[in-house]
Structures are given as structure tokens and as C-alpha cells.
Enzyme design. Sequence first.
Site, PDB file in Angstrom:
ATOM      1  N   ASP A  10       1.140  -1.158   0.099  1.00  0.00           N
ATOM      2  CA  ASP A  10      -0.078  -0.064   0.005  1.00  0.00           C
ATOM      3  C   ASP A  10       0.964   1.064   0.098  1.00  0.00           C
ATOM      4  O   ASP A  10       2.176   1.020   0.389  1.00  0.00           O
ATOM      5  CB  ASP A  10      -1.084  -0.107   1.318  1.00  0.00           C
ATOM      6  CG  ASP A  10      -1.786   1.440   1.452  1.00  0.00           C
ATOM      7  OD1 ASP A  10      -2.219   1.338   0.250  1.00  0.00           O
ATOM      8  OD2 ASP A  10      -1.631   1.876   2.378  1.00  0.00           O
ATOM      9  N   LEU A  11       0.417   2.560  -0.318  1.00  0.00           N
ATOM     10  CA  LEU A  11       1.056   3.698  -0.342  1.00  0.00           C
ATOM     11  C   LEU A  11       1.212   4.510   0.822  1.00  0.00           C
ATOM     12  O   LEU A  11       2.203   4.535   1.638  1.00  0.00           O
ATOM     13  CB  LEU A  11       1.040   4.282  -1.577  1.00  0.00           C
ATOM     14  CG  LEU A  11       1.527   5.850  -1.772  1.00  0.00           C
ATOM     15  CD1 LEU A  11       3.202   5.548  -1.969  1.00  0.00           C
ATOM     16  CD2 LEU A  11       1.003   6.599  -2.958  1.00  0.00           C
ATOM     17  N   ASP A  12       0.062   5.336   1.059  1.00  0.00           N
ATOM     18  CA  ASP A  12      -0.345   6.165   2.102  1.00  0.00           C
ATOM     19  C   ASP A  12      -0.192   5.324   3.336  1.00  0.00           C
ATOM     20  O   ASP A  12      -0.861   4.499   3.779  1.00  0.00           O
ATOM     21  CB  ASP A  12      -1.507   6.647   1.944  1.00  0.00           C
ATOM     22  CG  ASP A  12      -1.608   7.507   0.535  1.00  0.00           C
ATOM     23  OD1 ASP A  12      -0.878   8.223   0.355  1.00  0.00           O
ATOM     24  OD2 ASP A  12      -2.759   7.449  -0.002  1.00  0.00           O
ATOM     25  N   THR A  18       2.130  10.277   4.288  1.00  0.00           N
ATOM     26  CA  THR A  18       1.017  10.981   3.899  1.00  0.00           C
ATOM     27  C   THR A  18      -0.281  10.939   4.498  1.00  0.00           C
ATOM     28  O   THR A  18      -1.261  11.622   4.224  1.00  0.00           O
ATOM     29  CB  THR A  18       0.695  10.638   2.303  1.00  0.00           C
ATOM     30  OG1 THR A  18       0.753   9.256   2.161  1.00  0.00           O
ATOM     31  CG2 THR A  18       1.716  11.150   1.511  1.00  0.00           C
ATOM     32  N   LYS A  46      -8.826   5.364   6.433  1.00  0.00           N
ATOM     33  CA  LYS A  46      -7.609   5.011   5.804  1.00  0.00           C
ATOM     34  C   LYS A  46      -7.867   4.023   4.749  1.00  0.00           C
ATOM     35  O   LYS A  46      -8.451   3.055   5.073  1.00  0.00           O
ATOM     36  CB  LYS A  46      -6.594   4.733   7.009  1.00  0.00           C
ATOM     37  CG  LYS A  46      -6.373   5.815   7.742  1.00  0.00           C
ATOM     38  CD  LYS A  46      -5.122   5.129   8.555  1.00  0.00           C
ATOM     39  CE  LYS A  46      -4.418   6.354   9.634  1.00  0.00           C
ATOM     40  NZ  LYS A  46      -3.626   5.925  10.405  1.00  0.00           N
ATOM     41  N   SER A 115      -2.637   0.602  -4.353  1.00  0.00           N
ATOM     42  CA  SER A 115      -2.932   2.018  -3.428  1.00  0.00           C
ATOM     43  C   SER A 115      -4.363   2.311  -4.040  1.00  0.00           C
ATOM     44  O   SER A 115      -4.842   2.210  -5.152  1.00  0.00           O
ATOM     45  CB  SER A 115      -2.201   3.058  -3.556  1.00  0.00           C
ATOM     46  OG  SER A 115      -2.715   4.294  -3.297  1.00  0.00           O
ATOM     47  N   ALA A 116      -5.552   2.665  -3.096  1.00  0.00           N
ATOM     48  CA  ALA A 116      -6.457   3.426  -3.551  1.00  0.00           C
ATOM     49  C   ALA A 116      -6.455   5.015  -4.034  1.00  0.00           C
ATOM     50  O   ALA A 116      -7.294   5.441  -4.653  1.00  0.00           O
ATOM     51  CB  ALA A 116      -7.463   3.675  -2.235  1.00  0.00           C
ATOM     52  N   LYS A 146     -11.262  -0.619  -1.497  1.00  0.00           N
ATOM     53  CA  LYS A 146     -10.667  -1.190  -0.402  1.00  0.00           C
ATOM     54  C   LYS A 146     -12.118  -1.252   0.714  1.00  0.00           C
ATOM     55  O   LYS A 146     -12.238  -0.014   0.647  1.00  0.00           O
ATOM     56  CB  LYS A 146      -9.603  -1.041   0.206  1.00  0.00           C
ATOM     57  CG  LYS A 146      -8.337  -1.224  -0.778  1.00  0.00           C
ATOM     58  CD  LYS A 146      -6.827  -0.638  -0.079  1.00  0.00           C
ATOM     59  CE  LYS A 146      -5.838  -0.637  -0.869  1.00  0.00           C
ATOM     60  NZ  LYS A 146      -4.698   0.047  -0.396  1.00  0.00           N
ATOM     61  N   GLU A 170      -0.038  -3.208   4.745  1.00  0.00           N
ATOM     62  CA  GLU A 170      -1.183  -2.391   4.798  1.00  0.00           C
ATOM     63  C   GLU A 170      -1.285  -1.644   6.317  1.00  0.00           C
ATOM     64  O   GLU A 170      -0.810  -2.391   7.111  1.00  0.00           O
ATOM     65  CB  GLU A 170      -2.296  -3.070   4.504  1.00  0.00           C
ATOM     66  CG  GLU A 170      -3.065  -2.948   3.375  1.00  0.00           C
ATOM     67  CD  GLU A 170      -3.674  -1.394   3.012  1.00  0.00           C
ATOM     68  OE1 GLU A 170      -3.652  -0.739   3.946  1.00  0.00           O
ATOM     69  OE2 GLU A 170      -3.965  -1.321   1.841  1.00  0.00           O
ATOM     70  N   ASP A 171      -1.639  -0.439   6.058  1.00  0.00           N
ATOM     71  CA  ASP A 171      -1.826   0.306   7.440  1.00  0.00           C
ATOM     72  C   ASP A 171      -3.244   0.577   7.756  1.00  0.00           C
ATOM     73  O   ASP A 171      -3.437   1.127   8.895  1.00  0.00           O
ATOM     74  CB  ASP A 171      -1.215   1.838   7.429  1.00  0.00           C
ATOM     75  CG  ASP A 171      -1.759   2.789   6.403  1.00  0.00           C
ATOM     76  OD1 ASP A 171      -2.161   2.118   5.540  1.00  0.00           O
ATOM     77  OD2 ASP A 171      -2.177   3.692   6.798  1.00  0.00           O
TER      78      ASP A 171
END
Length: 224
Positions: A10-12, A18, A46, A115-116, A146, A170-171
Site C-alpha cells: 500500500d502507499l499512504d 501521507t 484510511k 493503492s486506492a 478497499k 497495509e496500514d
Amino acid sequence: MKTRVGFIFDLDGVIVDTAKYHFLAWKKLANSLGIDFTETQNEQLKGVSRVKSLEKILSWGNLQLSEDKFMELMGKKNADYLSYISKMSSSEILPNVPKILNYLVDNKIPVALGSASKNAKAILTKVGLFNKFQTIVDGNSVTKAKPDPEVFLVAAEKLRVQPKNCVVFEDSLAGIQAANSAGMLSIGIGDSKVLSNADYVFKDFTEISFNFINQIIEKELSAS
Ligand code: BG6
Ligand code: MG
């Protein structure tokens, strides 16, 4: 075909810090509409797409808006968010992320972004990590947000790795649910109380060793 293990990031909140900028931008917008916005509510946003996030905020405030107004607010939030992003540099990459990414890339292990965010490519370029990913699946390439597993299933397909041989970092709650529904190994990055559905949880990547990576690769391969 030889069985391979793929890693999906995942990114953020996983690669870059971010999540705090999304929070600030949504809080400003919610408060401007007279809606309270807490850290607990933010947790529910999130991993969730921009459209779904605004829908949730409006429902918390019992507000119904015209489509034009809705689009205007989405634009406002994103403009605010992008003003933070424009100042970002590689210093905002989360600790040890490059070390783990480089280890995977150097060992020719397939790596994807899942990522979303519709801003994913711009952010990865900004922090200099764009070329680490074999494939990027982001908010522009999927239709279902997601916790739907679509983003991760598309990433697995692009990597040409079976979903059951994929590992997801994933966070978010929604992201862990998505990884679990995709039949992938889920690794939570953050608070173990929040991410209790994950197969493993680490505070951040400083807690993840090469040894652990090798062990999960072995485990994934022996199970297939
Ligand atoms: C996710 C974030 O990665 O992307 C969410 O966790 C965000 O908070 C979503 O809403 C969509 O991002 P963007 O950049 O397209 O608004
Ligand atoms: Mg995230």
C-alpha cells in the site's frame, strides 16, 4: 510455471507518511461544513477512496449535497492535499522502506503497488521510488474501493503471481480486510490493536528483518 511469491505495498501510511496529510485535509473540509472530525473517524477513512471518504464524512454530519457541490468539495480536498504533497521529498519515506524494497528488487522478487490513491504515481515520483515497482495499481485503475480485494487481485495478475502467493503490507483496516479477502498474507504496519485482523503486525519496517522476509517467502512456497 515456477511458483513465485509477490509483494504488494500500500502507499499512504506504509511507504510514505501521507496519512497525516489526508487527515489534515479532510479535517479542514469537515470542520468547514460544521462537522466534527476525530482521529478515530479518520481511522475509518484510511485506505478508503476519495469518493467513499467524503460520503462517510457527510453521513457523519447528516448532510446531503447536490452532485455539483459534492464534486466541488472533492476538488477542494484534493487541492489542499496536493499542496502538502508538492512540498514532499524523500525524507518523508517511512523508515527502512527503501531497505526492504531494495532487498526485494535485488533478489528479483516481484513487487507491486496496490493503492486506492489517484495521486500514487505523482507521490512515488516525488519521493524517488517510482522505478522500484514492477507494476502500479492505483485509484485510477480499479473501480471497487478497499475493503474490496480488486486492487490486490489486479496487482497479483499483473505480477503474474497467484493471489495465495502474495504478501500485502497495509496500514488500514479496510486494506487488511481486502488482503484477507484476496486470500493473501496480510502484514499490518501500525497499531496491533487497530489491525488485529492481520496475519502479522509490525509498528513499522524497522521491525521487519531480511530474515523475516525470507521466512515468509519459504512459508508461502512450501504451502503452494
Ligand atoms: C488511500 C488513503 O491510500 O488513498 C485514503 O489511505 C485516501 O486516505 C485514498 O482517501 C484516495 O487517495 P487520493 O489521493 O486519490 O485522494
Ligand atoms: Mg494506507
